[in-house]
Design a protein around this motif. Sequence first.
Motif, PDB file in Angstrom:
ATOM      1  N   UNK A   1       0.921  -1.280   0.159  1.00 52.53           N
ATOM      2  CA  UNK A   1      -0.120  -0.041  -0.048  1.00 52.53           C
ATOM      3  C   UNK A   1       0.651   1.301   0.109  1.00 52.53           C
ATOM      4  N   UNK A   2       0.918   1.919  -1.109  1.00 54.21           N
ATOM      5  CA  UNK A   2       1.507   3.428  -1.063  1.00 54.21           C
ATOM      6  C   UNK A   2       0.724   4.352  -0.925  1.00 54.21           C
ATOM      7  N   UNK A   3       1.304   5.208   0.245  1.00 51.60           N
ATOM      8  CA  UNK A   3       0.812   6.461   0.475  1.00 51.60           C
ATOM      9  C   UNK A   3       1.578   7.480   0.146  1.00 51.60           C
ATOM     10  N   UNK A   4       1.141   8.294  -0.842  1.00 50.18           N
ATOM     11  CA  UNK A   4       2.100   9.673  -1.127  1.00 50.18           C
ATOM     12  C   UNK A   4       1.648  10.811  -0.659  1.00 50.18           C
ATOM     13  N   UNK A   5       2.637  11.496   0.187  1.00 55.10           N
ATOM     14  CA  UNK A   5       2.270  12.803   0.759  1.00 55.10           C
ATOM     15  C   UNK A   5       3.098  14.030  -0.149  1.00 55.10           C
ATOM     16  N   UNK A   6       2.318  15.073  -0.497  1.00 56.20           N
ATOM     17  CA  UNK A   6       2.992  15.959  -1.150  1.00 56.20           C
ATOM     18  C   UNK A   6       3.927  16.781  -0.324  1.00 56.20           C
ATOM     19  N   UNK A   7       5.018  17.015  -1.015  1.00 54.63           N
ATOM     20  CA  UNK A   7       6.121  17.950  -0.129  1.00 54.63           C
ATOM     21  C   UNK A   7       5.414  19.216   0.636  1.00 54.63           C
ATOM     22  N   UNK A   8       4.730  19.953  -0.353  1.00 54.37           N
ATOM     23  CA  UNK A   8       4.186  21.297   0.381  1.00 54.37           C
ATOM     24  C   UNK A   8       3.021  21.033   1.360  1.00 54.37           C
ATOM     25  N   UNK A   9       2.467  19.719   1.522  1.00 54.41           N
ATOM     26  CA  UNK A   9       1.788  19.415   2.626  1.00 54.41           C
ATOM     27  C   UNK A   9       2.625  19.058   3.945  1.00 54.41           C
ATOM     28  N   UNK A  10       3.929  18.650   3.689  1.00 52.83           N
ATOM     29  CA  UNK A  10       4.588  18.133   4.909  1.00 52.83           C
ATOM     30  C   UNK A  10       5.657  19.272   5.288  1.00 52.83           C
TER      31      UNK A  10
END
Length: 283
Positions: free
Chosen positions: A155-164
């Motif tokens: 399961x791949x959960x991708x988080x945007x850099x501008x969100x983090x």
Amino acid sequence: MRQRDRRKRRVETRESRDRWMITYADLITLLLIFFVILYAMSSLDTDKYNIVTGSLSETFKSGSTVLEGGDGILDAGKSTENKPESTDGDGNAAATAGPNDGSAEQTENKTPSVRELAFREQETKFAELMGVITNYVEENNLEEQIFVADKPQGIEITLSDRFLFDIGKADLKSPALPALQQLSGLFSDIGAKISIEGHTDNTPVSSASHYNDNWELSGARALSVLRFFLDREGLNPDNFQYAGYADTQPTADNTTAAGQQKNRRVEIIVLRQLQEGDIQSRD
């Protein structure tokens, strides 16, 4: 006398010249048979073919071989008929397992292995994980910041850099903390290895950055997420790994601003692999 010899020689010469026709005729006949067999095989009834192959298989299994001093395949039936019954300790005839004694059915309905049961349980948890994260993203309008996909590796959960993170930094932004807390609660009992991987675009870091290059920046961002799970949420460090890949694994075109934005990301992958502890706990 000479005329008879000449006549005899002519007959022999004619026969020797025409002898090739016999070979040619045999060859044509064999070719015809070959093509007939090919045609028959192309339109072969599958059920009848299975019956024939099954019968041959049983014959080969039951027949004693000539090399071992047996009678060969043709006498397999005789050897089976004349085979003495085995007896138990009291001299009574013992039952011999036959091909229709239910052993095949037992093989088909055999109990799943420990590893198979563990795999099924993990897949159930993965399906629940996908559902919970998807609902959370939709309820909090985070479709542009968090992306979830079921990949072969997990399961791949991708988080945007501008969100983090802020630009060029690796410190987590406070609006991202509730989502990470939600994930940590799901990871506590998932029973799988979790890989945290940082990625950047191909733009070099600025001279004012704390990091020498994108390798350090991507690794530091992945480490920040890992530290949140370990230090803030108290998850087991044995279940995690992290890495920084800089711009070596882009998912979009780095020549456009939109593509660069997609490439700047942190991926949290719940890996599809069983841990030894999960299997041993079932033994």
